[in-house]
Design a protein around this motif. Structure first.
Motif, PDB file in Angstrom:
ATOM      1  N   LYS A   3      11.618  41.049  38.220  1.00 26.07           N
ATOM      2  CA  LYS A   3      10.897  39.884  37.503  1.00 26.07           C
ATOM      3  C   LYS A   3      10.957  38.822  38.867  1.00 26.07           C
ATOM      4  CE  LYS A   3      11.973  38.161  33.513  1.00 26.07           C
ATOM      5  NZ  LYS A   3      13.133  37.053  32.371  1.00 26.07           N
ATOM      6  N   ARG A  24       1.163  34.352  42.985  1.00 27.08           N
ATOM      7  CA  ARG A  24       1.326  34.781  41.391  1.00 27.08           C
ATOM      8  C   ARG A  24       0.395  35.985  41.062  1.00 27.08           C
ATOM      9  NH1 ARG A  24       0.025  28.882  38.199  1.00 27.08           N
ATOM     10  NH2 ARG A  24       3.320  29.312  37.797  1.00 27.08           N
ATOM     11  N   GLU A  28       1.595  39.696  40.568  1.00 26.19           N
ATOM     12  CA  GLU A  28       0.755  40.965  39.426  1.00 26.19           C
ATOM     13  C   GLU A  28       0.136  42.246  40.318  1.00 26.19           C
ATOM     14  OE1 GLU A  28      -0.052  36.681  37.425  1.00 26.19           O
ATOM     15  OE2 GLU A  28      -1.856  37.325  37.862  1.00 26.19           O
ATOM     16  N   HIS A  32       4.033  43.345  39.046  1.00 28.29           N
ATOM     17  CA  HIS A  32       5.503  43.126  38.478  1.00 28.29           C
ATOM     18  C   HIS A  32       5.302  41.428  37.981  1.00 28.29           C
ATOM     19  CE1 HIS A  32       7.729  45.574  41.254  1.00 28.29           C
ATOM     20  NE2 HIS A  32       7.063  44.847  42.279  1.00 28.29           N
ATOM     21  N   THR A  33       6.364  40.655  37.735  1.00 31.74           N
ATOM     22  CA  THR A  33       6.120  39.817  36.355  1.00 31.74           C
ATOM     23  C   THR A  33       6.753  38.482  37.200  1.00 31.74           C
ATOM     24  OG1 THR A  33       8.217  39.631  35.487  1.00 31.74           O
ATOM     25  CG2 THR A  33       6.731  40.621  34.198  1.00 31.74           C
ATOM     26  N   HIS A  34       6.710  37.381  36.923  1.00 31.81           N
ATOM     27  CA  HIS A  34       6.442  36.069  37.150  1.00 31.81           C
ATOM     28  C   HIS A  34       6.616  34.198  36.377  1.00 31.81           C
ATOM     29  CE1 HIS A  34       2.778  34.758  36.727  1.00 31.81           C
ATOM     30  NE2 HIS A  34       2.239  35.643  37.877  1.00 31.81           N
ATOM     31  N   GLU A  35       7.853  34.425  36.770  1.00 27.34           N
ATOM     32  CA  GLU A  35       8.309  32.938  36.239  1.00 27.34           C
ATOM     33  C   GLU A  35       7.900  31.750  36.984  1.00 27.34           C
ATOM     34  OE1 GLU A  35      11.149  34.531  32.782  1.00 27.34           O
ATOM     35  OE2 GLU A  35      11.532  33.000  34.111  1.00 27.34           O
TER      36      GLU A  35
END
Ligand SMILES: Nc1c(NC[C@H](O)[C@H](O)[C@H](O)CO)[nH]c(=O)[nH]c1=O
Ligand SMILES: CC(=O)[C@@H](O)COP(=O)(O)O
Length: 139
Positions: A3, A24, A28, A32-35
């Protein structure tokens, strides 16, 4: 799956949107994920990263922003201190990519923010993931 927290300083919104798009996409593409969180300016990015790291919620961090020289010495402060702050956090063990553009004018920023050109946002995200891989390797 990692994350990643993106901390963006939206001083120049349209340029930041390009940096965000590149970062982003890179995160991706690596699976992986992102905030994303937003701060007023580049000087606030290191502090926001430090606060976020205390949460233990994120594996890696990307700082995104655009610093364009004006008439005064403030450029040196904003550019230098935001970079120094990120470096200090990296030396403290955070997996960080620095996507804060420090440029003379908007034309230079545009070329570097554009994912189809120099894609500095994507570059910073890849750097953060590379540092995370090292962090995991070194345990
Ligand atoms: N001139 C730019 C700034 N200046 C603002 C500072 O980053 C900071 O938010 C303020 O001094 C309050 O602490 N920030 C940028 O990101 N880009 C600039 O070009
Ligand atoms: C990078 C800056 O702080 C700059 O944009 C501010 O402009 P000025 O130096 O003309 O106040």
């Amino acid at each position: 799956m990692a994350k990643v927290l993106i901390v963006e300083a939206r001083f120049y919104a349209q340029l930041n949107d390009m940096l965000l798009k590149g970062a982003r996409a890179a995160i991706e593409a690596a699976g992986h994920t992102h905030e994303t969180v937003t701060v007023p300016g580049a000087l606030e990015i290191p502090g926001a990263l430090a606060l976020a790291d205390q949460s233990g919620l994120y594996d890696a961090f990307v700082g995104l922003g655009v610093v364009i020289r004006g008439e005064t010495y403030h450029f040196e402060i904003v550019a230098g201190e935001s970079a120094r702050g990120l470096m200090a956090l990296a030396m403290d063990g955070l997996a960080i990519g620095n996507g804060i553009l420090t440029v003379e004018n908007e034309a230079q920023a545009l070329v570097r923010a554009d994912p189809a050109q120099k894609d500095k946002g994507g570059e910073a995200a890849k750097a953060a993931l590379a540092m995370l891989a090292l962090k995991e390797r070194f345990g």
